[in-house]
Design a protein around this motif. Structure first.
Motif, PDB file in Angstrom:
ATOM      1  N   PHE A  36     -14.319  47.311  22.157  1.00  0.00           N
ATOM      2  CA  PHE A  36     -14.287  48.243  21.041  1.00  0.00           C
ATOM      3  C   PHE A  36     -14.803  49.620  21.458  1.00  0.00           C
ATOM      4  O   PHE A  36     -14.214  50.648  21.150  1.00  0.00           O
ATOM      5  CB  PHE A  36     -15.131  47.695  19.884  1.00  0.00           C
ATOM      6  CG  PHE A  36     -15.278  48.650  18.747  1.00  0.00           C
ATOM      7  CD1 PHE A  36     -14.244  48.838  17.845  1.00  0.00           C
ATOM      8  CD2 PHE A  36     -16.452  49.386  18.594  1.00  0.00           C
ATOM      9  CE1 PHE A  36     -14.373  49.740  16.811  1.00  0.00           C
ATOM     10  CE2 PHE A  36     -16.573  50.283  17.552  1.00  0.00           C
ATOM     11  CZ  PHE A  36     -15.536  50.456  16.657  1.00  0.00           C
ATOM     12  N   LEU A  37     -15.904  49.630  22.188  1.00  0.00           N
ATOM     13  CA  LEU A  37     -16.528  50.915  22.530  1.00  0.00           C
ATOM     14  C   LEU A  37     -15.777  51.648  23.641  1.00  0.00           C
ATOM     15  O   LEU A  37     -15.659  52.864  23.614  1.00  0.00           O
ATOM     16  CB  LEU A  37     -17.977  50.697  22.964  1.00  0.00           C
ATOM     17  CG  LEU A  37     -18.981  50.499  21.840  1.00  0.00           C
ATOM     18  CD1 LEU A  37     -20.370  50.295  22.422  1.00  0.00           C
ATOM     19  CD2 LEU A  37     -18.988  51.697  20.902  1.00  0.00           C
ATOM     20  N   PHE A  38     -15.307  50.900  24.616  1.00  0.00           N
ATOM     21  CA  PHE A  38     -14.783  51.576  25.804  1.00  0.00           C
ATOM     22  C   PHE A  38     -13.269  51.569  25.882  1.00  0.00           C
ATOM     23  O   PHE A  38     -12.693  52.010  26.860  1.00  0.00           O
ATOM     24  CB  PHE A  38     -15.403  50.966  27.068  1.00  0.00           C
ATOM     25  CG  PHE A  38     -16.891  51.152  27.093  1.00  0.00           C
ATOM     26  CD1 PHE A  38     -17.440  52.411  27.289  1.00  0.00           C
ATOM     27  CD2 PHE A  38     -17.753  50.081  26.876  1.00  0.00           C
ATOM     28  CE1 PHE A  38     -18.805  52.605  27.286  1.00  0.00           C
ATOM     29  CE2 PHE A  38     -19.123  50.265  26.867  1.00  0.00           C
ATOM     30  CZ  PHE A  38     -19.660  51.523  27.075  1.00  0.00           C
ATOM     31  N   ARG A  39     -12.614  51.086  24.800  1.00  0.00           N
ATOM     32  CA  ARG A  39     -11.159  51.182  24.778  1.00  0.00           C
ATOM     33  C   ARG A  39     -10.790  52.654  24.771  1.00  0.00           C
ATOM     34  O   ARG A  39     -11.557  53.492  24.286  1.00  0.00           O
ATOM     35  CB  ARG A  39     -10.621  50.493  23.525  1.00  0.00           C
ATOM     36  CG  ARG A  39     -10.622  51.377  22.284  1.00  0.00           C
ATOM     37  CD  ARG A  39     -10.615  50.583  21.011  1.00  0.00           C
ATOM     38  NE  ARG A  39     -11.602  51.143  20.107  1.00  0.00           N
ATOM     39  CZ  ARG A  39     -11.285  51.917  19.053  1.00  0.00           C
ATOM     40  NH1 ARG A  39     -10.050  52.169  18.750  1.00  0.00           N
ATOM     41  NH2 ARG A  39     -12.236  52.404  18.302  1.00  0.00           N
ATOM     42  N   ASN A  40      -9.608  52.969  25.298  1.00  0.00           N
ATOM     43  CA  ASN A  40      -9.183  54.362  25.273  1.00  0.00           C
ATOM     44  C   ASN A  40      -8.537  54.701  23.939  1.00  0.00           C
ATOM     45  O   ASN A  40      -7.879  53.857  23.334  1.00  0.00           O
ATOM     46  CB  ASN A  40      -8.171  54.604  26.393  1.00  0.00           C
ATOM     47  CG  ASN A  40      -8.864  54.970  27.684  1.00  0.00           C
ATOM     48  OD1 ASN A  40     -10.097  54.944  27.750  1.00  0.00           O
ATOM     49  ND2 ASN A  40      -8.092  55.311  28.694  1.00  0.00           N
ATOM     50  N   VAL A  41      -8.759  55.925  23.527  1.00  0.00           N
ATOM     51  CA  VAL A  41      -8.012  56.460  22.398  1.00  0.00           C
ATOM     52  C   VAL A  41      -7.272  57.681  22.922  1.00  0.00           C
ATOM     53  O   VAL A  41      -7.621  58.200  23.984  1.00  0.00           O
ATOM     54  CB  VAL A  41      -8.941  56.841  21.224  1.00  0.00           C
ATOM     55  CG1 VAL A  41      -9.617  55.614  20.664  1.00  0.00           C
ATOM     56  CG2 VAL A  41      -9.963  57.871  21.632  1.00  0.00           C
ATOM     57  N   VAL A 222      -7.771  49.084  15.526  1.00  0.00           N
ATOM     58  CA  VAL A 222      -8.159  48.931  16.926  1.00  0.00           C
ATOM     59  C   VAL A 222      -7.025  48.293  17.726  1.00  0.00           C
ATOM     60  O   VAL A 222      -6.712  48.704  18.839  1.00  0.00           O
ATOM     61  CB  VAL A 222      -9.448  48.093  17.039  1.00  0.00           C
ATOM     62  CG1 VAL A 222      -9.753  47.769  18.487  1.00  0.00           C
ATOM     63  CG2 VAL A 222     -10.608  48.858  16.423  1.00  0.00           C
TER      64      VAL A 222
ATOM     65  N   VAL B  18      -1.980  55.981  26.484  1.00  0.00           N
ATOM     66  CA  VAL B  18      -3.386  55.919  26.099  1.00  0.00           C
ATOM     67  C   VAL B  18      -4.203  55.337  27.241  1.00  0.00           C
ATOM     68  O   VAL B  18      -5.292  55.815  27.555  1.00  0.00           O
ATOM     69  CB  VAL B  18      -3.557  55.072  24.819  1.00  0.00           C
ATOM     70  CG1 VAL B  18      -5.024  54.794  24.556  1.00  0.00           C
ATOM     71  CG2 VAL B  18      -2.949  55.791  23.634  1.00  0.00           C
ATOM     72  N   LYS B  23      -8.950  59.012  26.395  1.00  0.00           N
ATOM     73  CA  LYS B  23     -10.387  59.133  26.635  1.00  0.00           C
ATOM     74  C   LYS B  23     -11.047  57.912  26.020  1.00  0.00           C
ATOM     75  O   LYS B  23     -10.544  57.370  25.033  1.00  0.00           O
ATOM     76  CB  LYS B  23     -10.913  60.412  25.983  1.00  0.00           C
ATOM     77  CG  LYS B  23     -10.679  60.429  24.476  1.00  0.00           C
ATOM     78  CD  LYS B  23     -11.042  61.760  23.838  1.00  0.00           C
ATOM     79  CE  LYS B  23     -10.733  61.707  22.341  1.00  0.00           C
ATOM     80  NZ  LYS B  23     -10.770  62.986  21.677  1.00  0.00           N
ATOM     81  N   PHE B  25     -13.276  55.696  23.718  1.00  0.00           N
ATOM     82  CA  PHE B  25     -13.777  55.895  22.355  1.00  0.00           C
ATOM     83  C   PHE B  25     -15.235  56.302  22.388  1.00  0.00           C
ATOM     84  O   PHE B  25     -15.652  57.252  21.721  1.00  0.00           O
ATOM     85  CB  PHE B  25     -13.588  54.593  21.574  1.00  0.00           C
ATOM     86  CG  PHE B  25     -14.134  54.620  20.183  1.00  0.00           C
ATOM     87  CD1 PHE B  25     -13.521  55.387  19.213  1.00  0.00           C
ATOM     88  CD2 PHE B  25     -15.253  53.869  19.852  1.00  0.00           C
ATOM     89  CE1 PHE B  25     -14.028  55.413  17.917  1.00  0.00           C
ATOM     90  CE2 PHE B  25     -15.762  53.900  18.556  1.00  0.00           C
ATOM     91  CZ  PHE B  25     -15.150  54.668  17.600  1.00  0.00           C
TER      92      PHE B  25
END
Ligand code: HEM
Lengths: 268, 274
Positions: A36-41, A222, B18, B23, B25
């Motif tokens: 969740f935290l380090f997924r790319n957006v 997500v 992506v 980048k 999140f």
């Protein structure tokens, strides 16, 4: 050239991490959190895309202040009004908690509309995010019903008469209308049963449904990823001409990128 | 390629982009989100503080400050004066109900339009299936959106500034009514007129030009000419929806038999201008 850790440091680290490892070994939660935290957006996300998080915040404010209000509020017509007065005038910071709950409700609704507007502007309801949008619409409707049921609780004149008319409007509907009306009322007149029903809807049933749907909504967000602004020259998923180098410079909403570079292209 | 295949290809490319160019999140997107969250909490606290401290001084919580009173008077089902007004985000529906007339089209406003809005919103992704996302290349969607926003905004605004008649002002009209309708000297009818002016009836009904039209309530200036009879009127006031199925008018049973009789006499004496 990281400094080597002394054995003492290593021991300390292991001791601190032990509970985390213990938990992760059994639940696998850490992997999810890390994802969740380090997924790319997309790299070009925009301030408008913080509105969902803003809506979530307003909802959390409602949930937390609501818990405290419920400790002092008495859902029966003889003492509801007095308990609201007590909260507002006597309880330490009671006015703040009640004020935040009251104004938070309006902010929540406004933010939902703004967030919906941004999603619409971005065309983000299109494939594959249709379900995210539908869950969003249900959230909006439930959010407004939550507001309607909460409005009665202070049991003051405004609350009472708005509800009388609101329920009558419900009951005027075809087929299930009268049925819903009488369920809400819980009796011939608006009274103790009505208040009890509104209270239980307002603090159990509807918030429960909201929390569940928000969970689904965020899961979908997500899983599917959030969209790039459609006018962005470096939008994720942009269509490329064969050897196109990504254009540079700022391209805004009103000075659109060259056709084909930012949009996903028109059908046919 | 079918449009579904194109859609799938788009999304596949999106995922790859992506992964390659995106980048993480944390901390980038999360930083913006957190700032926004602080702003939201700050605004909510600021509103609460303004609400509380401008309403506080002078005579308790019912004194409105910049953001309204802390609470209004305690609810009293037998009250004689009230404003049936919902919270602001229902104003657009509330005002819409002034446009429809009982009994033919009121149901459109109470149930039809909200249901329609809900259905349209849910159906949107299945109706608008083009792949185009850029707002400037979706003119129909954008113009529709602007129209919806303007319509809802206008209705909300109208609902917010709509004035319900104030009981004391309406009371001053009673002698004029007695004159016009020719029930001067009929003590019951005059007492009924007074009750009528004070019981919030004018919040929904129009009577000789006074009052607001809410919920499609009919004008009552010539109610007596319908030949309903006093008993019918009393029954209707006690339980409107028992007599006129689906009526949104509240029950006025709590006014008591005596008062209802006076009200009914007044209504039956209202034959309309000759
Ligand atoms: C309780 C209310 C809601 C919460 C907490 C919530 C939360 C979120 C969050 C955190 C996101 C991530 C992207 C962003 O922040 O813009 C998001 C995306 C999204 N939301 Fe909501 N939302 C809510 C209501 C709604 C409503 C009312 C709609 C529309 C009817 C909606 C439709 C969407 C869609 C389609 C996306 C995907 C957008 C994209 O991928 O670019 N949501 N939501």
């Amino acid at each position: 050239m990281s400094a080597r850790k002394s054995p003492r440091q290593q021991q300390l680290e292991a001791a601190l991490l032990y509970p985390v490892d213990w938990l992760d070994e059994r639940t696998g939660l850490l992997g999810g959190l890390r994802y969740f935290l380090f997924r790319n957006v997309p790299r070009d996300t925009n301030w408008m895309q913080t509105l969902g998080a803003a809506t979530l915040t307003a909802f959390l404010v409602q949930a937390i202040t609501g818990v405290f209000l419920a400790m002092f509020y008495k859902p029966d017509p003889n003492s509801a009004y007095e308990s609201i007065q007590h909260i507002t005038n006597d309880v330490t910071f009671g006015w703040l908690v009640r004020g935040m709950h009251r104004w938070g409700a309006s902010c929540f609704i406004i933010l939902m509309f703004l967030h919906m507007g941004r999603v619409f502007l971005f065309g983000a309801y299109k494939y594959p995010r249709e379900l995210t949008w539908i869950v969003g619409v249900l959230l909006l409707a439930l959010g407004m019903i939550e507001g309607f049921t909460g409005y009665l609780l202070p049991w003051d004149e405004t609350a009472y008469w708005a509800t009388v008319v609101g329920i009558n409007i419900q009951a005027s509907g075809p087929f299930v209308g009268p049925f819903i009306g009488s369920i809400l009322k819980g009796g011939a007149e608006i009274g103790p049963e009505t208040l009890a029903r509104f209270y239980s809807l307002h603090m159990l049933a509807i918030p429960g449904a909201l929390i569940g749907l928000i969970g689904v909504h965020l899961y979908l967000v997500v899983r599917l990823g959030i969209t790039s602004p459609p006018w962005s020259p470096v939008a994720a998923g942009r269509e490329r001409d064969d050897e196109e180098a990504p254009p540079t410079g700022r391209v805004g909403l009103v000075s659109p990128a060259p056709r084909g570079s930012a949009s996903q292209g028109v059908d046919e | 390629m079918s449009s579904l295949e194109k859609n799938r290809a788009d999304h596949k490319r999106y995922k790859e982009d992506v992964k390659k160019e995106g980048k993480p999140f944390f901390p980038y997107a999360l930083f913006h989100d957190s700032l926004m969250q602080l702003v939201v909490v700050g605004v909510i606290i600021a509103l609460s503080v303004i609400w509380k401290f401008t309403a506080q001084h002078e005579g308790g919580g019912t004194h409105p400050g910049l953001l309204g009173p802390l609470y209004t008077e305690k609810a009293d089902p037998g009250t004689v004066s009230f404003v049936p007004r919902p919270d602001w985000y229902f104003y657009f529906l509330f005002y819409l109900l002034r446009i429809f007339k009982w009994p033919d089209s009121v149901i459109l406003g109470t149930v039809g339009i909200p249901t329609l809005l809900l259905v349209i919103a849910i159906a949107l992704p299945f109706v608008d299936r083009r792949r185009e996302r850029h707002p400037l290349r979706r003119p129909v969607a954008m113009i529709t959106a602007v129209l919806v926003i303007v319509a809802m905004g206008t209705l909300t605004w109208k609902g917010a500034v709509a004035k319900e008649p104030i009981a004391s002002e309406a009371g001053a009209l009673v002698p004029m009514w007695a004159q016009k309708q020719g029930f001067k000297g009929n003590a019951d009818a005059e007492a009924g007129a007074k009750l009528f002016s004070q019981s919030g009836c004018l919040n929904c009904h129009v009577y000789t030009g006074a009052g607001g039209q809410n919920l499609g309530a009919p004008e009552l200036t010539a109610e007596g000419a319908k030949g309903r009879g006093i008993d019918w009127q009393i029954k209707h006031l006690q339980c409107p929806s028992c007599v006129n199925a689906g009526s949104p008018m509240p029950s006025f049973k709590t006014l008591g038999a005596d008062n209802l009789k006076k009200l009914a006499t007044f209504l039956e004496a209202s034959k309309g201008p000759k």
